[in-house]
Design a protein around this motif. Structure first.
Motif, mmCIF file in Angstrom:
data_model
loop_
_atom_site.group_PDB
_atom_site.id
_atom_site.type_symbol
_atom_site.label_atom_id
_atom_site.label_comp_id
_atom_site.label_asym_id
_atom_site.label_seq_id
_atom_site.Cartn_x
_atom_site.Cartn_y
_atom_site.Cartn_z
ATOM 1 N N GLN A 73 -16.872 -7.395 2.690
ATOM 2 C CA GLN A 73 -18.018 -6.507 2.879
ATOM 3 C C GLN A 73 -18.756 -6.792 4.182
ATOM 4 N N ILE A 88 -8.718 -2.939 -2.172
ATOM 5 C CA ILE A 88 -10.119 -3.245 -1.817
ATOM 6 C C ILE A 88 -11.003 -2.005 -1.746
ATOM 7 N N LYS A 89 -10.451 -0.849 -2.095
ATOM 8 C CA LYS A 89 -11.218 0.397 -1.945
ATOM 9 C C LYS A 89 -12.459 0.450 -2.839
ATOM 10 N N ASN A 90 -12.492 -0.365 -3.896
ATOM 11 C CA ASN A 90 -13.671 -0.399 -4.760
ATOM 12 C C ASN A 90 -14.792 -1.269 -4.197
ATOM 13 N N THR A 127 -16.059 1.042 1.762
ATOM 14 C CA THR A 127 -15.633 2.387 2.121
ATOM 15 C C THR A 127 -14.696 2.298 3.315
ATOM 16 N N LEU A 128 -13.490 2.777 3.133
ATOM 17 C CA LEU A 128 -12.491 2.689 4.207
ATOM 18 C C LEU A 128 -12.485 3.962 5.042
ATOM 19 N N HIS A 180 -5.198 -7.290 4.565
ATOM 20 C CA HIS A 180 -5.788 -6.841 3.302
ATOM 21 C C HIS A 180 -5.025 -5.630 2.767
ATOM 22 N N ARG A 181 -4.914 -5.559 1.460
ATOM 23 C CA ARG A 181 -4.260 -4.441 0.797
ATOM 24 C C ARG A 181 -5.306 -3.335 0.620
ATOM 25 N N ARG A 182 -5.182 -2.287 1.384
ATOM 26 C CA ARG A 182 -6.195 -1.226 1.382
ATOM 27 C C ARG A 182 -6.370 -0.610 -0.006
ATOM 28 N N THR A 183 -5.281 -0.473 -0.736
ATOM 29 C CA THR A 183 -5.363 0.118 -2.070
ATOM 30 C C THR A 183 -6.030 -0.814 -3.079
ATOM 31 N N ASP A 218 0.825 -1.209 0.000
ATOM 32 C CA ASP A 218 0.000 0.000 0.000
ATOM 33 C C ASP A 218 0.858 1.257 0.000
#
Length: 243
Positions: A224, A237-239, A242-243, A232-235, A128
């Motif tokens: 979800q 799963i952003k789609n 909502t982080l 988890h790789r935040r970059t 990330d």
């Protein structure tokens, strides 16, 4: 049927060729098929030494490959392997073309026969931070450093690694064309899969052991439902949330 070497198979075929008993002839046909498969496998492997033979004046030729660039969770892992010249490891191939059982068997054989082998693991947080491409390069550099030997040439699967002073040869689909890259791909894949199985024990709600962190439907639904885990790789799963 018990596996036998090509010399043993040839000897059996010659010894019992004139035996007319149906059971013997049936067994001979099975051995003949095994011999033909073994011959074809050795021919395939011989073709995978093409790139290594181009650098035959080098003692240490290193294959480099990665596993885990695409998943939503878990590390990216790179492998680096130096094999002895003309080393025979039957069924060595692109790790994606092999069963998990075969990969595990080959992993042990590679570790046993390799002149040197190294693995680099880069965390999801680092992915990330610097992006997956740079993290992949970092994992590859780490794997090479862990060899304990300085290679004279690197055979890489499709990429040229920045910040490396060793001559490099990027080979498109190299894990199916070079024994050294294939060996590196297996080390990387098996190492990463085993890590994801361990993570599955810590975070069982995500079923990491089944999908290894890739974007399976059940995995996305778990994200979800439960939110992201620490791996988890935040970059990535952003789609999905909502982080």
């Amino acid at each position: 049927m018990v596996s036998a070497s090509q010399d043993e198979l040839t000897g059996l075929l010659e010894k019992y060729a004139s035996d007319t008993r149906a059971g013997v002839q049936s067994l001979l046909r099975k051995y003949q098929m095994q011999e033909e498969k073994l011959r074809a496998e050795r021919k395939r492997l011989d073709s995978m030494w093409e790139y290594e033979r181009q650098y035959g004046d080098c003692t240490y030729i290193c294959g480099v490959d990665e596993a885990g660039r695409g998943p939503l969770a878990g590390p990216v892992v790179a492998g680096a392997v130096i094999l002895p010249k003309e080393c025979e490891i039957l069924y060595l191939n692109d790790s994606k073309k092999l069963s998990a059982k075969r990969r595990d068997e080959l992993y042990d054989e590679i570790q046993e026969k390799a002149v040197a082998a190294g693995v680099g693991v880069i965390s999801p947080a680092r992915i990330d931070e610097i992006n997956i491409l740079q993290a992949t390069y970092e994992a590859m550099r780490m794997a090479i450093q862990k060899l304990g030997i300085i290679p004279q040439v690197l055979l890489n699967d499709a990429v040229t690694i920045p910040e490396i002073g060793i001559p490099q040869v990027p080979i498109i689909k190299g894990d199916a064309k070079s024994v050294s890259i294939a060996a590196a791909s297996i080390l990387a894949k098996v190492t990463r899969d085993r890590l994801m199985v361990e993570y599955d024990r810590i975070y069982p709600q995500y079923s990491f052991a089944k999908h290894k962190g890739y974007g399976a439907k059940a995995h996305i639904e778990a994200i979800q439902k439960y939110g992201p885990s620490p791996i988890h790789r935040r970059t990535f799963i952003k789609n999905f949330i909502t982080l």
